[in-house]
Design a protein around this motif. Structure first.
Motif, short mmCIF file in Angstrom:
data_model
loop_
_atom_site.label_atom_id
_atom_site.label_comp_id
_atom_site.label_asym_id
_atom_site.label_seq_id
_atom_site.Cartn_x
_atom_site.Cartn_y
_atom_site.Cartn_z
N VAL A 198 38.62 30.09 36.68
CA VAL A 198 38.43 30.92 35.48
C VAL A 198 37.16 31.76 35.58
O VAL A 198 37.13 32.92 35.14
N LEU A 199 36.09 31.20 36.18
CA LEU A 199 34.86 31.98 36.33
C LEU A 199 35.08 33.13 37.31
O LEU A 199 34.51 34.21 37.14
N MET A 200 35.89 32.91 38.32
CA MET A 200 36.21 33.97 39.26
C MET A 200 36.84 35.16 38.54
O MET A 200 36.49 36.32 38.81
N LEU A 201 37.75 34.89 37.63
CA LEU A 201 38.42 35.97 36.91
C LEU A 201 37.50 36.66 35.92
O LEU A 201 37.41 37.89 35.90
N VAL A 202 36.80 35.91 35.10
CA VAL A 202 36.02 36.55 34.05
C VAL A 202 34.74 37.17 34.55
O VAL A 202 34.18 38.07 33.91
N ALA A 203 34.24 36.74 35.71
CA ALA A 203 33.04 37.37 36.27
C ALA A 203 33.25 38.86 36.47
O ALA A 203 32.32 39.66 36.28
N GLN A 204 34.46 39.24 36.82
CA GLN A 204 34.77 40.66 37.01
C GLN A 204 34.65 41.43 35.70
O GLN A 204 34.14 42.55 35.67
N ALA A 210 41.60 33.18 30.63
CA ALA A 210 41.11 33.82 31.85
C ALA A 210 42.16 34.77 32.42
O ALA A 210 41.85 35.90 32.83
N ASN A 211 43.42 34.33 32.43
CA ASN A 211 44.50 35.19 32.90
C ASN A 211 44.60 36.46 32.06
O ASN A 211 44.74 37.57 32.58
N ARG A 212 44.55 36.27 30.73
CA ARG A 212 44.70 37.43 29.85
C ARG A 212 43.50 38.37 29.97
O ARG A 212 43.67 39.61 29.93
N ALA A 213 42.31 37.82 30.17
CA ALA A 213 41.14 38.67 30.39
C ALA A 213 41.34 39.51 31.64
O ALA A 213 41.02 40.71 31.65
N ASP A 214 41.87 38.91 32.69
CA ASP A 214 42.09 39.64 33.93
C ASP A 214 43.15 40.72 33.76
O ASP A 214 43.00 41.85 34.24
#
Length: 289
Positions: free
Chosen positions: A145-151, A99-103
């Motif tokens: 994690v959903l907060m980050l990847v939702a973007q 999730a961090n890396r996706a963001d």
């Protein structure tokens, strides 16, 4: 640019920790890579001591990337995350790492790379797994994690977006930080009226929180109510002048209000603070009122 409040996440999950060094040949793990008596590891020392490409070196690179992420140094985070996957290899770690890396990849303009990690996160969420050992995913980690990847799913207009956002909104709220972030995500996906109800409550309850003030200003700007939002942006930037997202929100609100000279200065401030974030170098649409 809305500012999410991530401080609670550090205590909840700490730093990514894979691949597991316990499964690595001891000869490949320098002493610098083991934890000290306090249970901490100097990942910079480990990275410098380990042989490039070994599990210990990759382990250190992942954690240096995550440390940079928590510090808000997105460019450095992207650098170490790239090093953690040498020669285009795949690496799988716990869900917070992906999730961090996706963001990070999203914020530096690498949406395709971000989407790969985001989809891996979504798979793990649906399986209820925190990591590859099968540890269960609790509500706090699920929300984060959903907060980050939702973007990422939103920006990519990916088919999973609706399901991801629904899962995020259905995850139980734990604290004020979650409320801040839920309002921010509602803003991100265009549910402005719902976001404003939450945001107005937060401004009353947390009047000195720069993230709350910033998010409220950004939302009002998106709703074509920039003059109402500007005082909140100014107050947020005054409280935390070294946060680029606050300067960017201020720039957007100023531009929407027709204060073009001040808007350009705020945009320059944001770019100087975080030069790797592509949005901070994009020109503003501003017309003098």
């Amino acid at each position: 640019m809305r500012l999410f409040s991530l401080s609670a996440a550090v205590a909840a999950w700490g730093i990514a920790s894979a691949p597991a060094l316990a499964e690595t040949e001891s000869a490949e793990v320098p002493p610098a890579c083991f934890t000290d008596e306090d249970g901490t590891t100097d990942y910079a020392a480990c990275f410098n001591a380990a042989k490039p490409g070994t599990p210990a070196w990759i382990h250190a690179a992942i954690n240096l990337g995550s440390e940079a992420f928590w510090d808000g140094d997105i460019e450095t985070a992207a650098y170490y995350y790239d090093l953690s996957t040498p020669d285009g290899q795949q690496i799988f770690s716990d869900i917070s790492f992906h999730a961090n890396r996706a963001d990070v990849f999203r914020r530096v303009g690498r949406l395709e790379d971000s989407l790969k990690d985001a989809r891996h996160v979504w798979d793990m969420v649906q399986e209820g797994k925190y990591d590859f050992y099968g540890h269960p995913l609790n509500d706090s980690a699920r929300f984060y994690v959903l907060m980050l990847v939702a973007q990422t799913f939103h920006e990519a207009s990916a088919p999973e977006e609706e399901a991801v956002v629904r899962a995020f909104l259905e995850t139980p709220i734990q604290n004020d930080t979650d409320l801040i972030n839920q309002s921010a995500i509602l803003t991100e996906i265009g549910k402005y009226d719902d976001a404003l109800k939450l945001s107005a409550e937060l401004v009353v309850g947390l009047p000195d929180n720069p993230g709350v003030l910033n998010n409220h200003c950004y939302l009002l700007t998106l709703m074509d109510r920039a003059p109402e939002g500007l005082p909140y942006c100014r107050q947020a930037a005054a409280i935390a002048p070294d946060i680029a997202a606050l300067q960017h929100s201020l720039a957007l609100a100023l531009a929407a209000a027709g204060q073009c000279v001040d808007a350009e200065q705020a945009l320059q401030n944001a770019h100087q603070l975080e030069p790797s974030v592509t949005k901070y170098s994009e020109p503003l649409a501003c017309q003098l009122h």
